[in-house]
Scaffold this motif. Structure first.
Motif, PDB file in Angstrom:
ATOM      1  N   LEU A   1       8.350   5.425   4.938  1.00 37.26           N
ATOM      2  CA  LEU A   1       9.651   5.609   5.585  1.00 37.26           C
ATOM      3  C   LEU A   1      10.779   5.154   4.672  1.00 37.26           C
ATOM      4  CD1 LEU A   1      11.255   6.338   8.178  1.00 37.26           C
ATOM      5  CD2 LEU A   1      10.974   3.947   8.864  1.00 37.26           C
ATOM      6  N   ALA A   2      10.650   3.964   4.099  1.00 39.49           N
ATOM      7  CA  ALA A   2      11.700   3.423   3.224  1.00 39.49           C
ATOM      8  C   ALA A   2      11.952   4.331   2.028  1.00 39.49           C
ATOM      9  CB  ALA A   2      11.333   2.022   2.760  1.00 39.49           C
ATOM     10  N   ASP A   3      10.883   4.896   1.472  1.00 40.30           N
ATOM     11  CA  ASP A   3      11.022   5.777   0.308  1.00 40.30           C
ATOM     12  C   ASP A   3      11.565   7.153   0.688  1.00 40.30           C
ATOM     13  OD1 ASP A   3      10.070   3.738  -1.294  1.00 40.30           O
ATOM     14  OD2 ASP A   3       8.026   4.528  -1.375  1.00 40.30           O
ATOM     15  N   ALA A   4      11.314   7.592   1.908  1.00 41.90           N
ATOM     16  CA  ALA A   4      11.737   8.929   2.334  1.00 41.90           C
ATOM     17  C   ALA A   4      13.198   8.989   2.772  1.00 41.90           C
ATOM     18  CB  ALA A   4      10.843   9.410   3.478  1.00 41.90           C
ATOM     19  N   ILE A   5      13.773   7.874   3.117  1.00 46.38           N
ATOM     20  CA  ILE A   5      15.135   7.859   3.654  1.00 46.38           C
ATOM     21  C   ILE A   5      16.159   8.021   2.542  1.00 46.38           C
ATOM     22  CG2 ILE A   5      16.877   6.374   4.762  1.00 46.38           C
ATOM     23  CD1 ILE A   5      14.551   5.174   6.386  1.00 46.38           C
ATOM     24  N   ASP A   6      17.143   8.852   2.801  1.00 49.54           N
ATOM     25  CA  ASP A   6      18.300   8.971   1.913  1.00 49.54           C
ATOM     26  C   ASP A   6      19.299   7.920   2.382  1.00 49.54           C
ATOM     27  OD1 ASP A   6      20.547   9.588   0.464  1.00 49.54           O
ATOM     28  OD2 ASP A   6      20.810  11.586   1.305  1.00 49.54           O
ATOM     29  N   TRP A   7      19.210   6.726   1.807  1.00 42.55           N
ATOM     30  CA  TRP A   7      20.029   5.605   2.261  1.00 42.55           C
ATOM     31  C   TRP A   7      21.511   5.862   2.056  1.00 42.55           C
ATOM     32  CZ3 TRP A   7      17.923   2.370   5.486  1.00 42.55           C
ATOM     33  CH2 TRP A   7      16.529   2.202   5.456  1.00 42.55           C
ATOM     34  N   SER A   8      21.864   6.685   1.070  1.00 39.38           N
ATOM     35  CA  SER A   8      23.287   6.978   0.850  1.00 39.38           C
ATOM     36  C   SER A   8      23.878   7.748   2.033  1.00 39.38           C
ATOM     37  CB  SER A   8      23.491   7.747  -0.458  1.00 39.38           C
ATOM     38  OG  SER A   8      22.881   9.015  -0.382  1.00 39.38           O
ATOM     39  N   PHE A   9      23.045   8.510   2.754  1.00 40.74           N
ATOM     40  CA  PHE A   9      23.505   9.212   3.952  1.00 40.74           C
ATOM     41  C   PHE A   9      24.074   8.205   4.953  1.00 40.74           C
ATOM     42  CE2 PHE A   9      22.402  10.246   8.364  1.00 40.74           C
ATOM     43  CZ  PHE A   9      23.175  11.381   8.555  1.00 40.74           C
ATOM     44  N   PHE A  10      23.337   7.131   5.202  1.00 40.94           N
ATOM     45  CA  PHE A  10      23.792   6.123   6.161  1.00 40.94           C
ATOM     46  C   PHE A  10      24.982   5.340   5.626  1.00 40.94           C
ATOM     47  CE2 PHE A  10      19.390   6.690   7.662  1.00 40.94           C
ATOM     48  CZ  PHE A  10      19.694   7.084   8.957  1.00 40.94           C
ATOM     49  N   GLU A  11      24.973   5.046   4.329  1.00 40.29           N
ATOM     50  CA  GLU A  11      26.099   4.304   3.759  1.00 40.29           C
ATOM     51  C   GLU A  11      27.396   5.093   3.905  1.00 40.29           C
ATOM     52  OE1 GLU A  11      24.573   3.480  -0.138  1.00 40.29           O
ATOM     53  OE2 GLU A  11      23.157   2.014   0.651  1.00 40.29           O
ATOM     54  N   LYS A  12      27.339   6.388   3.680  1.00 38.13           N
ATOM     55  CA  LYS A  12      28.539   7.224   3.823  1.00 38.13           C
ATOM     56  C   LYS A  12      28.921   7.409   5.288  1.00 38.13           C
ATOM     57  CE  LYS A  12      27.583   9.784  -0.375  1.00 38.13           C
ATOM     58  NZ  LYS A  12      26.902  10.956  -0.884  1.00 38.13           N
TER      59      LYS A  12
ATOM     60  N   HIS B   1       0.857  -1.181   0.000  1.00 35.17           N
ATOM     61  CA  HIS B   1       0.000   0.000   0.000  1.00 35.17           C
ATOM     62  C   HIS B   1       0.893   1.230   0.000  1.00 35.17           C
ATOM     63  CE1 HIS B   1      -2.864   3.036   1.152  1.00 35.17           C
ATOM     64  NE2 HIS B   1      -3.825   2.172   0.884  1.00 35.17           N
ATOM     65  N   PRO B   2       0.705   2.143  -0.953  1.00 35.48           N
ATOM     66  CA  PRO B   2       1.615   3.285  -1.074  1.00 35.48           C
ATOM     67  C   PRO B   2       1.623   4.224   0.138  1.00 35.48           C
ATOM     68  CG  PRO B   2      -0.249   3.508  -2.570  1.00 35.48           C
ATOM     69  CD  PRO B   2      -0.341   2.131  -1.967  1.00 35.48           C
ATOM     70  N   LYS B   3       0.589   4.175   0.967  1.00 36.74           N
ATOM     71  CA  LYS B   3       0.551   5.062   2.133  1.00 36.74           C
ATOM     72  C   LYS B   3       0.919   4.338   3.427  1.00 36.74           C
ATOM     73  CE  LYS B   3      -2.621   8.297   0.136  1.00 36.74           C
ATOM     74  NZ  LYS B   3      -2.559   9.685   0.303  1.00 36.74           N
ATOM     75  N   HIS B   4       1.348   3.095   3.307  1.00 37.50           N
ATOM     76  CA  HIS B   4       1.748   2.363   4.501  1.00 37.50           C
ATOM     77  C   HIS B   4       2.947   3.069   5.130  1.00 37.50           C
ATOM     78  CE1 HIS B   4       3.269  -0.769   7.117  1.00 37.50           C
ATOM     79  NE2 HIS B   4       2.081  -1.361   7.013  1.00 37.50           N
ATOM     80  N   LYS B   5       2.926   3.209   6.458  1.00 33.11           N
ATOM     81  CA  LYS B   5       3.964   3.977   7.145  1.00 33.11           C
ATOM     82  C   LYS B   5       5.360   3.443   6.884  1.00 33.11           C
ATOM     83  CE  LYS B   5       3.819   1.331  11.428  1.00 33.11           C
ATOM     84  NZ  LYS B   5       3.604   1.299  12.837  1.00 33.11           N
ATOM     85  N   ILE B   6       5.499   2.142   6.746  1.00 37.06           N
ATOM     86  CA  ILE B   6       6.832   1.584   6.536  1.00 37.06           C
ATOM     87  C   ILE B   6       7.298   1.824   5.106  1.00 37.06           C
ATOM     88  CG2 ILE B   6       8.186  -0.546   6.525  1.00 37.06           C
ATOM     89  CD1 ILE B   6       6.556  -1.466   8.928  1.00 37.06           C
ATOM     90  N   GLN B   7       6.396   1.715   4.151  1.00 32.45           N
ATOM     91  CA  GLN B   7       6.791   2.009   2.770  1.00 32.45           C
ATOM     92  C   GLN B   7       7.145   3.489   2.645  1.00 32.45           C
ATOM     93  OE1 GLN B   7       4.425   0.529  -0.431  1.00 32.45           O
ATOM     94  NE2 GLN B   7       5.398   1.876  -1.917  1.00 32.45           N
TER      95      GLN B   7
END
Length: 125
Positions: free
Chosen positions: A14-25, A6-12
């Motif tokens: 969150l996953a889409d909003a995170i800049d994962w490269s921030f954590f990788e760096k 579901h596109p409005k699911h809180k976990i989806q």
């Protein structure tokens, strides 16, 4: 995978909003250089966020993994995976390598995303 969630699911969201490269760096220097290869940083950070969202323990998260298709999505999987991404002890080792400051950085980032979303929602009213 995205199509079944579901596109409005809180976990989806969150996953889409995170800049994962921030954590990788930010966390790459903490990645294990010797011994068994570490899991991807997105997997470990995603698991820690999921634990916090649902107030789960390391083992409880892994037990719940097979019940929720959103969990693999958060950790970057594009397929439904019925096997947990790591052993519960891997989360403990990851937290040890990051230290308290690293763990707090992950949760501060998550909180800041939620605050932005709340402000955005309240301005629409």
């Amino acid at each position: 995978m995205n199509a079944i969630l579901h596109p409005k699911h809180k976990i989806q969201w969150l996953a889409d909003a995170i800049d994962w490269s921030f954590f990788e760096k930010a966390l790459e220097p903490l990645d294990a250089k010797t011994g068994r290869p570490s899991h991807r940083i997105r997997v470990m950070v995603g698991c820690l966020m999921l634990k916090r969202l649902d107030h789960l323990g390391d083992e409880t998260l892994m037990d719940r993994w097979i019940e929720h298709p959103t969990m693999p999505y958060v950790t970057g999987s594009d397929v439904m995976n019925h096997q947990p991404p790591c052993d519960p002890s891997d989360l403990s080792h990851f937290r040890e390598r990051m230290g308290q400051a690293g763990v707090e950085k992950i949760f501060a980032y998550s909180v800041s995303l939620h605050q932005k979303e709340i402000k955005k929602s309240s301005s629409m009213v």
